[in-house]
Write a protein that holds these residues in place. Sequence first.
Motif, PDB file in Angstrom:
ATOM      1  N   UNK A  88      -1.131   6.303   1.443  1.00 40.28           N
ATOM      2  CA  UNK A  88      -1.527   8.025   1.548  1.00 40.28           C
ATOM      3  C   UNK A  88      -1.643   7.996   3.325  1.00 40.28           C
ATOM      4  N   UNK A  89      -1.038   9.469   3.386  1.00 39.52           N
ATOM      5  CA  UNK A  89      -1.190   9.737   5.056  1.00 39.52           C
ATOM      6  C   UNK A  89      -3.171   9.900   5.516  1.00 39.52           C
ATOM      7  N   UNK A  90      -3.918  10.225   4.278  1.00 38.33           N
ATOM      8  CA  UNK A  90      -5.760  10.425   4.678  1.00 38.33           C
ATOM      9  C   UNK A  90      -6.567   9.548   5.097  1.00 38.33           C
ATOM     10  N   UNK A  91      -5.342   8.691   4.555  1.00 39.59           N
ATOM     11  CA  UNK A  91      -6.490   7.300   4.559  1.00 39.59           C
ATOM     12  C   UNK A  91      -7.529   7.375   5.743  1.00 39.59           C
ATOM     13  N   UNK A  92      -8.863   6.757   5.972  1.00 37.99           N
ATOM     14  CA  UNK A  92      -9.186   7.431   7.146  1.00 37.99           C
ATOM     15  C   UNK A  92      -9.451   6.451   8.037  1.00 37.99           C
ATOM     16  N   UNK A  93      -8.897   6.502   9.222  1.00 41.60           N
ATOM     17  CA  UNK A  93      -7.815   5.625  10.519  1.00 41.60           C
ATOM     18  C   UNK A  93      -9.193   4.427  10.794  1.00 41.60           C
ATOM     19  N   UNK A  94     -10.007   4.462  10.563  1.00 38.40           N
ATOM     20  CA  UNK A  94     -10.959   4.093  11.119  1.00 38.40           C
ATOM     21  C   UNK A  94     -11.035   2.510  10.012  1.00 38.40           C
ATOM     22  N   UNK A  95     -10.914   2.592   9.304  1.00 38.36           N
ATOM     23  CA  UNK A  95     -10.442   1.633   7.960  1.00 38.36           C
ATOM     24  C   UNK A  95      -9.864   1.060   8.246  1.00 38.36           C
ATOM     25  N   UNK A  96      -8.503   1.366   8.076  1.00 40.32           N
ATOM     26  CA  UNK A  96      -7.190   1.119   8.670  1.00 40.32           C
ATOM     27  C   UNK A  96      -7.266   0.140   9.993  1.00 40.32           C
ATOM     28  N   UNK A  97      -7.634   0.911  11.095  1.00 36.80           N
ATOM     29  CA  UNK A  97      -7.756   0.024  12.136  1.00 36.80           C
ATOM     30  C   UNK A  97      -8.593  -1.322  12.311  1.00 36.80           C
ATOM     31  N   UNK A  98      -9.694  -0.533  11.160  1.00 38.47           N
ATOM     32  CA  UNK A  98     -10.446  -2.130  11.694  1.00 38.47           C
ATOM     33  C   UNK A  98     -10.366  -3.426  10.483  1.00 38.47           C
ATOM     34  N   UNK A  99      -9.466  -3.027   9.746  1.00 43.97           N
ATOM     35  CA  UNK A  99      -9.088  -4.415   8.458  1.00 43.97           C
ATOM     36  C   UNK A  99      -7.753  -5.269   8.789  1.00 43.97           C
ATOM     37  N   UNK A 100      -8.023  -5.721   7.873  1.00 47.66           N
ATOM     38  CA  UNK A 100      -6.518  -6.774   7.140  1.00 47.66           C
ATOM     39  C   UNK A 100      -6.011  -6.576   6.553  1.00 47.66           C
ATOM     40  N   UNK A 101      -4.422  -5.949   6.788  1.00 48.85           N
ATOM     41  CA  UNK A 101      -3.561  -4.646   5.574  1.00 48.85           C
ATOM     42  C   UNK A 101      -2.616  -6.358   5.563  1.00 48.85           C
ATOM     43  N   UNK A 102      -2.369  -6.139   4.122  1.00 49.80           N
ATOM     44  CA  UNK A 102      -1.866  -6.578   3.557  1.00 49.80           C
ATOM     45  C   UNK A 102      -0.517  -5.525   2.423  1.00 49.80           C
ATOM     46  N   UNK A 103       0.102  -5.880   2.214  1.00 50.33           N
ATOM     47  CA  UNK A 103       1.629  -5.379   1.495  1.00 50.33           C
ATOM     48  C   UNK A 103       1.899  -6.308   0.200  1.00 50.33           C
ATOM     49  N   UNK A 104       1.631  -5.509  -0.871  1.00 54.08           N
ATOM     50  CA  UNK A 104       2.000  -6.531  -1.678  1.00 54.08           C
ATOM     51  C   UNK A 104       3.319  -5.804  -2.698  1.00 54.08           C
ATOM     52  N   UNK A 105       4.584  -6.673  -2.501  1.00 57.35           N
ATOM     53  CA  UNK A 105       5.446  -5.820  -3.025  1.00 57.35           C
ATOM     54  C   UNK A 105       6.099  -7.125  -3.312  1.00 57.35           C
ATOM     55  N   UNK A 106       7.366  -7.084  -4.989  1.00 60.38           N
ATOM     56  CA  UNK A 106       7.847  -7.457  -5.149  1.00 60.38           C
ATOM     57  C   UNK A 106       8.827  -8.661  -4.307  1.00 60.38           C
ATOM     58  N   UNK A 107       9.227  -9.114  -3.252  1.00 59.15           N
ATOM     59  CA  UNK A 107       9.657 -10.249  -3.459  1.00 59.15           C
ATOM     60  C   UNK A 107      11.100  -9.810  -3.095  1.00 59.15           C
ATOM     61  N   UNK A 108      11.792  -9.460  -1.600  1.00 62.52           N
ATOM     62  CA  UNK A 108      13.784  -8.832  -1.661  1.00 62.52           C
ATOM     63  C   UNK A 108      14.434 -10.416  -2.398  1.00 62.52           C
ATOM     64  N   UNK A 109      14.851 -10.173  -3.166  1.00 65.18           N
ATOM     65  CA  UNK A 109      16.019 -10.871  -4.046  1.00 65.18           C
ATOM     66  C   UNK A 109      15.424 -12.044  -5.050  1.00 65.18           C
ATOM     67  N   UNK A 110      16.467 -12.840  -5.603  1.00 68.06           N
ATOM     68  CA  UNK A 110      16.446 -13.374  -6.907  1.00 68.06           C
ATOM     69  C   UNK A 110      15.998 -14.559  -6.421  1.00 68.06           C
TER      70      UNK A 110
END
Length: 877
Positions: free
Chosen positions: A599-621
């Motif tokens: 989302x666009x309104x997520x606080x920048x302070x939390x995002x900048x100081x966090x370890x971000x992990x994108x969870x999505x199904x892997x691409x390809x069988x």
Amino acid sequence: RRVRLLGDCLVCAAFLCYEGAFSWDFRNEMVYQIWVQDVQERGIPLSQPFKVESLLTDETEISRWGSEGLPPDELSVQNGILTTRGSRFALCIDPQQQAYNWVRKKEESNNLKISSFNDPDFLKQLEMAIKYGSPFLFQDVDEYIDPVIDNVLEKNVKGAEGRQIIMLGDKEVHFDPNFKLYLNTKLSNPKYSPWIDFENLNVLIFHTVTLKGLEDQLLSVIMGFEKRELEEQRERLIQETSDNKKLLKNLGDSLLRELATSTGNMLDNTELVETLEETKLKSTEVFEKLKLAQKTSVDIDKLRDGYRPAAKRGAILFFVLTDMALVNSMYQYSLASYLKVFDMSLRKARPDSSLLKRLENIINTLTYNVYNYGCTGLFERHKLLFSFNMTIKIEQADGRAPQEELEFLIKGDLFIKTSKKKPCDWLPDQGWEDVVKLSELFPDQFDSLTDDIESNSSEWKSVSYLITSIIICSDRKIHIKFHNLDSVFLLRYVQPPVISFASIYEHSTASSPIVFILSPGSDPASDLMKLAESSGFGGSKFKFLAMGQGQDKAATRGQWLMLQNCHLLVKWLKELEKALERITKPNPNFRLWITTNPIKDFPIGILQNSLKVVTEPPNGLKLNMRATYSKISHDSLSACDHPVFKSLVYVLAFFHAVVQERRKYGKIGWNVSYDFSDSDFFILNTYLTKAFTQRDINIPWGSLKYLIGEVMYGGRVIDSFDRRILTTENILLYSCTRSFNLACVADEIENMPLANTPEVMGLHSNAEIGYYTLAVKELWSHLIDLQPQSGESSGSITREEQISQVAQDIQNKLPELFDMDVIRKKFGTDISPTTVVLLQEIERFNKLVVRMQLSLAELQRVRMGPCIYCVFPLVHL
């Protein structure tokens, strides 16, 4: 010098009034090229060479700022001038919090008060600061500035000098002239409401990290790791130099004060003579120390410059990371979190006695770690873009891949229309214009390209890569060949790292939250619970709390806390950000896990100081099935004794991968996009165990097909055609069960191709055309966004000229107006309802053409007129 002060003060006054919000390049162009030239052309006296810093500050103050944490680069020094010399209060645009840290240390001894508009008692704290003359800092200012402080920003002070008051809300407050106000925002490009009058309220100051400034900072980090004693000596030297310059200035000021207050014959004033002698001795001593410090500093800088290539690579990679925020607002990175990756790379790089080899190890390790760190927080569709941009920036830093050539590759030539006739019909008009422009821009390589196409048209027709880049994707590498570069750039594009929760936990800290950026069909909760159990944080040590309850207790007790779906309560996230700031000494075992949609309104302070992990199904069988089996333990596979259980697990894993992989083909894959998740997968055990217990030798096909096709997976499907596809896929897959050999599950998965054709998913081979077309359009669009926003194009024409050419081209293509009288005469009196509609549409079309003609003509006139905002004469200031 007194005469030259006229021009110096004029340019410096303009600098303080207008330059704060601009970047270094724009400031440099406006001040040292446009304004200085304008002053000289008007015959106004001006110092040569002119420098803003020479009049508005001095070396002593710059040294003090450096000791307080302000970087020594020219942009930061200018920002320091704007902050301290401006007549208005400063609003610092400070994404990396460098200005925030500097102001805190600078005003620490002056009883600095720090608050934000979200604090309930900020008015009370501000009132006390105004009353007693303390500096006050508003942190984390977003795009809303509370109007209650407008009078403070405008400095609407009333009363005489002895008794000055100011209205704060509805209350009169005594105003101390020593009061200072700072505002600080983490937003890199804030958009404030138009009713905020920045011209009269406060000055915007663009505090940002420059490439050179960050390079120097990272060089200090490297030297602190590699040559700690040398770096400590340098820091002591900087502090001593600052103190000596300050002492020298104080001695001069003291001497001038004594001379100014002295009366009578100075030779008879014994005290003054003694002061002069003492000042002379101390000045000589200080000058000697400064001379020695300068010589030592030169020697140290020579040794430090040996490690500069690694620092330069680190600075480049940081800007590659921060550029990704232009692609998605969730991709926010702070300098503090990047320094952790930088430190880890220095520790992991293989040591070597040879400096060149050691530098190579540091650079390679750092590049690899930053790539992995970035990919962990990126969606799959943006990883290729990240790799490409990283490669380009590295190549440009080494003098290859000029920006002009890169822009032509990405944008082509959209503005210049060639007069050369196109020699063949199969070549698109835009393609021919690009060919002509290519031969004009780069004649050394492509001077004869147009002639060759004309003479060998049939051969060129078969060349599919005309005026495009060739991107050949394979398992391990991506080759990027540019049409206007002699060499082939090679990026070692290693296979994107597989997200392991154990590795995420290893790289996490108690002070930095872990933010899971969710995608359709992903839910990390079950995997996180397994990690908690294996790490000894299961049961009461792992809390799923309602948002806003119990974070502080979990932090002090060393528990794990998970907040799910935080995007549903964005306003509360500001409170969470404040709560995290209050936790100064958390238990080392504490971990905060956050899940949210992008989302666009997520606080920048939390995002900048966090370890971000994108969870999505892997691409390809292949990757999808590998990920599915990585979540299945050996005990789970052995939990059911039914003879076909393990075979059915493999088949269901393949089915699960197919239904997820079909989503990337859009409407061709599924009419409606469904969020198939891992929770749909684990359903076999119960029914097969029951059948085995009842000694039913037959597989309960009917129950399984209904459960999978109609309940678990089919329960999400709302379209009848999608349900039919799901049922058909289900039947076809289970027909292969009996011939499956479980002994080589891992080998079967690893032997699968990394890329799959649409036929595997039951689609036509042309289905991937639309998928790749959309993917390339999105990639190219983001590449354009990542390019520097300059006023010139690849053809070295200005933005205004580009606009004029496009407007002229549109004008030339506008059709002539329909003659309504002639058309009505042709229809006569026999007018049907459809004819009435046609006449109405023709009339509207004529109005549209007229409006376009007027608008384009006005645009041309505006371009030809004076540009009063960008290059205004200084005499009007």
